[in-house]
Every structure is written in C-alpha cells, then in structure tokens.
Design an enzyme around this catalytic site. Structure first.
Site, PDB file in Angstrom:
ATOM      1  N   ASP A   1      21.869  36.619  58.963  1.00  0.00           N
ATOM      2  CA  ASP A   1      22.353  36.335  59.390  1.00  0.00           C
ATOM      3  C   ASP A   1      23.768  35.816  59.608  1.00  0.00           C
ATOM      4  O   ASP A   1      24.282  35.505  58.848  1.00  0.00           O
ATOM      5  CB  ASP A   1      21.676  34.413  60.120  1.00  0.00           C
ATOM      6  CG  ASP A   1      22.357  34.250  61.352  1.00  0.00           C
ATOM      7  OD1 ASP A   1      23.570  34.536  61.494  1.00  0.00           O
ATOM      8  OD2 ASP A   1      22.517  32.892  61.406  1.00  0.00           O
TER       9      ASP A   1
ATOM     10  N   LYS B   1      33.569  37.413  63.113  1.00  0.00           N
ATOM     11  CA  LYS B   1      32.784  38.470  63.777  1.00  0.00           C
ATOM     12  C   LYS B   1      33.539  37.612  65.547  1.00  0.00           C
ATOM     13  O   LYS B   1      33.172  38.925  66.097  1.00  0.00           O
ATOM     14  CB  LYS B   1      31.777  36.664  64.069  1.00  0.00           C
ATOM     15  CG  LYS B   1      30.495  37.362  65.088  1.00  0.00           C
ATOM     16  CD  LYS B   1      29.130  36.312  64.445  1.00  0.00           C
ATOM     17  CE  LYS B   1      28.032  36.926  65.223  1.00  0.00           C
ATOM     18  NZ  LYS B   1      26.616  35.686  64.524  1.00  0.00           N
TER      19      LYS B   1
ATOM     20  N   GLU C   1      19.975  38.107  67.166  1.00  0.00           N
ATOM     21  CA  GLU C   1      19.220  36.020  66.544  1.00  0.00           C
ATOM     22  C   GLU C   1      18.689  35.818  68.372  1.00  0.00           C
ATOM     23  O   GLU C   1      18.161  34.959  67.202  1.00  0.00           O
ATOM     24  CB  GLU C   1      21.092  35.822  66.938  1.00  0.00           C
ATOM     25  CG  GLU C   1      21.903  36.435  65.417  1.00  0.00           C
ATOM     26  CD  GLU C   1      22.975  35.894  66.047  1.00  0.00           C
ATOM     27  OE1 GLU C   1      23.809  35.116  66.975  1.00  0.00           O
ATOM     28  OE2 GLU C   1      24.270  36.539  65.758  1.00  0.00           O
TER      29      GLU C   1
ATOM     30  N   ASP D   1      22.013  27.912  70.993  1.00  0.00           N
ATOM     31  CA  ASP D   1      22.065  28.518  69.657  1.00  0.00           C
ATOM     32  C   ASP D   1      24.078  27.688  70.278  1.00  0.00           C
ATOM     33  O   ASP D   1      24.215  28.501  70.860  1.00  0.00           O
ATOM     34  CB  ASP D   1      22.058  29.672  69.388  1.00  0.00           C
ATOM     35  CG  ASP D   1      22.502  30.217  68.378  1.00  0.00           C
ATOM     36  OD1 ASP D   1      23.388  29.443  67.631  1.00  0.00           O
ATOM     37  OD2 ASP D   1      22.903  31.050  67.897  1.00  0.00           O
TER      38      ASP D   1
END
Lengths: 171, 612
Positions: B8, B70, B171, B193
């Site tokens: 991840d 990211k 994800e 999330d």
C-alpha cells in the site's frame, strides 16, 4: 465437461456466436438470469483464472472475457438489447454499443438544437463546418444562429464551449 | 522460492505485507514498525533515508526531505493541482523533462516516480529483512480514481525499485478483498477511507465475485493532517497566551507543534486525556520547555468534529451518484489511520445508521488485500486461499465483541454426481470462487451445506484453481472529435481488461499521419478531462482523403493502464502506433537515466532507523 482446452475452443468460435449463445442464455432470458450467467462466465474466463496457463490460453481468455463483457453490456440494457434483436435479424452477431453515441445525448447536432427555421439553417452550416474542423467559421455560424434564437440556452452553451475550445487552441 | 508482496503506497505511510503459509501478514522493520512513512530525505553524502529516519529530518532539512508525492505523481506540470501545490511544499518542485513533475535536490532533478521508487525500495528492504529471501514481485495499490497517467507513473516507480508488478490494484478493491466474502450472493459495501491527507468513499457491489463500483467520491485535501493542524492551532493559542510566543512567526515551531498534535491525537484515541510538554518543542528556549498543554478527548472531538463531518458531505455525494439510500449499504468498512479516532467510528455509525466494520486494522487492510491478490496471481506460490493474520485484527476486546462478523461462508458445494469421464477438476470454478478471496477463518462456524447448483452449461474450467475478483476501470476513455468534444471509447466502470476498436481516416489527400488525442474523464468536453496523450498513426499509405482506414484498438489492461495498437485495414499491416504520452518519459534514454539515479543512491541501512 469442458476442460482447459475449451477456452481455446470458445475463442475459436467467438465470431460465430450470438451474444445469447456466448452468455449461454435463451433469447427470452430475463435480466437477472443474464446477470447470473454473466457473472459466472466472466469469473471463469477472466485472464487471471489462466494466470498459470500457457500464453495462448491466457490470450484466448482475455479475448473471450472482453467479448462476454460486451455481450452483457448489450443484453443488460433494454435499449441496446432491442437494437441487437434488430441487428441479429439482419444476421449481425455484434453491435457497437457506443456507435450511436458518436453524437451522444446532449451533444446532438446544432441543427436539432436550433428552434427557428433561419437558426436551423445557420446551425446546419455550423455542423458541416465542425465536421471539417473549421472551428472559427463554425463559431460565426453559431453566433448567427443564436441571433435568430435569442433565448436558446443550449445553443448559447454550445457557442461558449466552442469559444473556450478556440481560446485553448490559442485562437 | 521468492515471495510476492503486497504494498500500500500511501500518501503519508506505506505498508508492505506478504502471505506466509497461507496467512496474510504485515511485515515489520527490525525495530518492529509496520508503517513506513512515505518520506524520502537526501542528507549530504549520497545515501538516501526513507521512512522514520526521513520523517525525523523533515523539520531540520525541509528542502531536501520530500513527502506527499502521491498527491502529485502522474499529474502534468501545468495542471492546477501541481501549480497550487508549489507554494505549499518546502522542497523545490520543477518541471521534469516530458511535462511531468520533478523535484530538485542538491542540483539533481528527480521525477516523482523516482521519489516513490525510494519508498518502494525501502518496502522491499523491509520485506527482504523480514522474510529472509529476495523479493521481486509485488502488487501495488492506487486510489480507485487514479487515471492512466497516475497508474503508469506508479508502475514506473515500482519497476525502478526493482519489482515486477503483478498488478496495480484499486485500494477499495484491496480492502474488500481483505475483508472477504459475506456469504451473500450480492452485497453493497461502502469503503470509508479516511487517511492522513485524503478522504475517499467508494461504494462497491460484489455479486458472485464480480465487483462493480457504484460510485466513488473523495476530497484530496481532507485528512488527519487537518485535525493535527487544528489541534496545533489550539496549542499555538495557548503558547501565545502563556509565553507570548507566536508560533505562526516561526514555521519550525509550528511544524513541531503539528508533530506534537499528531501524537496527542493518537494518544486520545485510547485515553481520555493526554498532555504535550514543552520539552518536545524546544531544548534551547528555557521558558518554553516548561510549557505544557493538556487536552481531553472531549476537547479533541470538539476541535475535530467539523473536519470529520466534512467526510459525510462527500459520502452523500457518492450515495446520490450511486442512487442509493443509506439503508442500501450492507456494510461500511473503515480504512485509514484517521478512522482509529473513536469520534470517526461513532459519526460513521450515526451517519450510516449501522455500526461500521473495523475488524481488520484500518491502516493495514489495503496492504493485506494487496498481498492476498499477490499470492493469488503469483506463479511461485502454492495455490492456497489466504487468510488474515490474527495480529492484523483489531484486538481491543470491546471492539471484537460489538463488530458484526460477516455471516459464515457457504461451504464449497459438492460437485454434482458426475459421469466418470469428468476430470478431477470438475468442481466448478464458480464454487471455488464463492469461497474465494479470504476464505473461512478458523473461528467461524461451518454453515449447513447448500444444495448443489442446478445443472447449467458449465463454463470452461480454468487450468488451475484461481479465485478471481473482477475489477473495473474508474474513468471513461475518450478520443477528441471536431470542435473539442469527446467521443466515448470505453465507459467508466467497464470490467477490465477491456478494449474498443475505432476506425480513423485521413482528412487530406495523400496524408500519411493522423493524430488522435485521448483523454480520461467524465466530461463531454475534451478540455475538461485529463489528456493522456496523443496517438500518432504514421506511415499511412498515400490515398485520397477519407479512403485510408486505420483501425485503432484501445485496450485498458488489468492494471487499468491503456495500451494502443493500430492496423491499416487495407494493407492489413499490423503496426503498433507510436503513442506519446504526456507526463511520463516514454523514451528508453530517460528511463535509463532514472535507473542510473536510483543506482547512485544506497538506502540507509534499516538498522539505522530511529527506534521511535
């Protein structure tokens, strides 16, 4: 019982099978039945299920999987399924689900957006010019059409889109 | 035999996991930490620090310490996201060759995939140290709404780190995979999330292992960091009142306050009050070191309620897009570190009207799902269906009690009585699949046996037992048409791999090259979508305009990445079109240079990481 060989057999018969045959449902199948059969087939033919198989089987699985998804997309939509029934009657085994969308809803031709006859005339010219990629000239025609159709919000929106596109192109 | 790991690669932290003896397990570094901060620091001397060691340098060496990559990876330089970010990061963002984003450190410009590659190398080193064998293959996760450029950039990063990428996995799909099947034939799951810097909500429907994304929505600037900043703000007020020190005038003090606020927030997840002291703030300011700041959980919750509740605005957006009522969601799964705050779980429960599932550690669940997928895809691992290791389950007893376990799994249906000619594999692949991804856990009761399925034409039996979860492409793929509009090639949510073939022709007599611009996004206006690049079809045989016919096939592969090939219909010549993609260096020379820059830096030894 099909064995590992049958994915290759399925691949080889792809071009001769209707969407119904591909999804293994009768022609009068209900949506639920189609969905269930699709889910089973899609999982069984997904290339991941052939991860450890020889490359030709993996490639066959990928091709079969893509076609199964295509078949499901058409048969699970009432509109597309009706279109498919007509195509099948003409002997066509596949349709391009998106083909009619090349002028997607909301992107109807300018001519259909225009309301008054004179506006339609300018809009028709603009449609033709757009097809030829002559955006500046098209913009002129849309402006003229809008002069005839003063309160046509959709036409005004299209004119704005055209202006934006032109400014993005630095013109 | 090597291991395939799941990674991840997060905005704030990364996690690496592997399936060992059929159990998905997070891998810890020698100091016992499972979260690897996604931070890369370049101290003088050539070696590179990643993780906690780099995080520690963020305050002292902000220009050479890179984080939150990211947020920007795979975004073209000219986009507003990149331009807005330039002022907010202390490091030096530059335009990289090829139109992407780079960061300049000690006179060298690294592209963002190179920075992420350092983080992935650290993940690899942690995994190799924990497993004791070399690790070469990985499944790497990305947010569901990542486009082709962002996925490709992530894949490049993994390749630079020396990984063979088995899959780029969404994800929320990974989280669903880790969570395992419910036993229901159809289930709607909301993956909530809430991470350090971003919030994402994804609503999935899983029916017979076929996954459909009903809606996904997110806020890329909403996360635990905002709560830290709000707490730091309260600390700054206190500091001003008691010591007449304005933390806003010294970025370094405020940065320290933020770090202290984060620690305070974490402590308040398990305690009702906590204290931060001035000694953490400064050692050389005498009076300051005697300062202390107490906070109760209640005060923290008052401070963060507004931030937490912003997530529900996003949730409502997703539910509306999915045309769902709250009651239509069967399960809410918590993912991300910020969901460890009791306030978050409580507000989710109030908002969705059902208790969220937090059985698996929310900071590990995505990586665990990735390692499950890795073991299923890996050629070198025995075919077993992984389970989740006990140490990844949330251990607080009260949570274990209240959290509803998914209903027991259906047993593997017995193959129907079969003629002897059936091969040993006659047990339908579907039967295997329903019990697939994370199979029954040991403590779950065995359900009564279901009747075997009615005889139907059997789909082909795959060569091996291989559970499958079918993912989808999150964004529509379009080509540009006259007037700046889009023509749809592949709809959002189409199961992958998928492809679409379109025929293009020339506009002028004797034209030998046709260019097609491709974009991903929901808009009918080309300019509103993300342009992936231009497909240049060259070497077309001279012909009158409109007569040449070039069939172009656009494929989206199982990683969600676009591939293009073209064929001249008349000549039948099969020739891959030259595809130039903005934002990623396409040529071998650029990639070679990236590899060389990786080789120029050794990672600091794992044992050199701080113990805290």
């Amino acid at each position: 019982m099909p064995t590992a060989l049958s994915i290759v057999a399925m691949f080889e018969s792809l071009e001769t099978q209707s969407y119904y045959e591909l999804l293994r449902v009768p022609r009068d199948a209900q949506t639920e039945e189609i969905k269930t059969s699709y889910a089973k087939l899609a999982a069984a033919c997904h290339p991941d299920a052939y991860r450890r198989s020889p490359p030709e089987e993996r490639a066959a699985a990928a091709a079969v999987f893509k076609r199964i998804v295509e078949a499901y997309r058409v048969l699970s939509s009432a509109d597309l399924r009706a279109r498919y029934v007509r195509a099948l009657a003409r002997g066509k085994l596949r349709i391009d689900a998106l083909a009619r969308d090349s002028n997607p809803p909301g992107l109807r031709t300018l001519e259909t957006l225009a309301l008054t006859p004179s506006a339609k005339q300018f809009a028709r010219a603009a449609d033709r010019l757009l097809g030829e990629g002559k955006l500046k000239e098209a913009k002129m025609q849309v402006t003229l059409a809008l002069n005839c159709d003063r309160d046509n919000a959709e036409l005004a929106e299209r004119l704005n889109m055209l202006k934006e596109t032109l400014s993005l192109m630095g013109q | 035999m090597g291991f395939a790991v799941g990674i991840d690669l997060g905005t704030t932290n990364s996690v690496v996991t592997a399936v060992r003896d059929g159990v998905a397990t997070p891998l810890a570094d020698p100091q016992g930490f499972r979260l690897i901060p996604s931070v890369v620091s370049f101290p003088p001397g050539g070696s590179v620090l990643v993780g906690r060691g780099a995080l520690a340098r963020r305050v002292d060496d902000p220009r050479d310490t890179i984080y939150s990559v990211k947020r920007l990876i795979g975004r073209p330089w000219g986009t507003p996201e990149v331009q807005n970010a330039r002022g907010t990061f202390p490091f030096d963002l530059r335009e990289a060759p090829g139109g992407g984003v780079g960061v300049a450190v000690h006179g060298t410009t690294y592209t963002l995939p190179e920075i992420s590659a350092f983080v992935l190398r650290q993940c690899k080193a942690v995994a190799e140290a924990a497993l004791g064998v070399p690790v070469h293959r990985a499944v790497v996760t990305v947010p569901a709404n990542f486009n082709d450029l962002q996925r490709s950039a992530t894949k490049t990063a993994a390749a630079l780190a020396g990984f063979e990428v088995l899959r780029i996995l969404n994800e929320p799909t990974a989280a669903a995979l880790a969570h395992g099947p419910s036993g229901k034939s159809r289930e709607r799951i909301a993956i909530y999330d809430f991470g350090g810097g971003t919030f994402d909500i994804t609503i999935l429907e899983i029916a017979e292992g076929v996954l459909e994304v009903l809606a996904t929505a997110g806020d890329t600037h909403l996360g635990g960091d905002d709560i830290d900043a709000a707490v730091a703000e309260r600390m700054a007020e206190d500091l001003l009142k008691k010591h007449k020190v304005d933390a806003h005038e010294d970025a370094r003090i405020f940065d320290r306050l933020r770090v202290m606020a984060e620690k305070l927030k974490r402590e308040l997840s398990t305690r009702s009050d906590a204290e931060a002291t001035g000694s953490e703030l400064s050692t050389d300011r005498g009076a300051l070191s005697r300062w202390s700041f107490r906070m109760t959980r209640q005060e923290l919750e008052q401070t963060s309620l507004g931030i937490v509740d912003r997530t529900f605005t996003v949730c409502r957006e997703a539910l509306e897009a999915a045309k769902l009522q709250l009651a239509g969601v069967d399960r809410v799964v918590l993912v991300g570190g910020s969901t460890r705050m009791p306030l978050v779980a409580r507000r989710v429960e109030q908002s969705f009207g059902r208790r969220p599932v937090a059985r698996i550690h929310p900071e590990l669940i995505v990586a665990l799902g990735a390692s499950i997928q890795a073991s299923l895809l890996d050629d070198e691992q025995p075919l077993t269906i992984p389970t989740i290791g006990v140490d990844s389950l949330e251990v607080e007893p009260h949570e274990m009690e209240v959290v509803a376990l998914p209903p027991p799994l259906p047993p593997r249906p017995k193959p129907p009585a079969a003629p002897s000619s059936r091969a040993s594999r006659t047990e339908g692949p579907i039967a295997r699949r329903t019990e697939a991804p994370v199979a029954a856990r040991a403590h779950e009761p065995i359900a009564p046996r279901r009747p075997p399925p009615a005889a139907a034409p059997a789909p082909p039996a795959p060569a091996e037992v291989a559970p499958v979860l079918i993912d989808v492409t999150p964004l529509s793929l379009n080509v540009e048409t006259a007037g700046g509009f889009c023509s749809l090639l592949i709809e959002a949510n189409t199961p992958i791999p998928c492809e679409c073939t379109r025929t293009f022709t020339t506009g002028n007599d004797g034209q030998s090259t046709v260019c097609v611009r491709v974009a991903q996004g929901p808009s009918q206006r080309f300019a509103d979508n993300t342009c992936l690049g231009e497909v240049e079809l060259s070497g077309i045989e001279p012909a009158p305009r409109g007569t040449a016919q070039i069939a172009v096939t656009f494929e989206i592969d199982a990683d969600g990445i676009m591939n293009v090939c073209a064929r001249d219909i008349k000549s039948g010549r099969q020739k891959a079109a030259r595809v130039q993609i903005v934002g990623t260096p396409a040529d071998a020379k650029a990639i070679e240079a990236m590899h060389a820059r990786q080789a120029a830096h050794e990672l600091a030894d794992l044992s050199a990481q701080p113990a805290r």
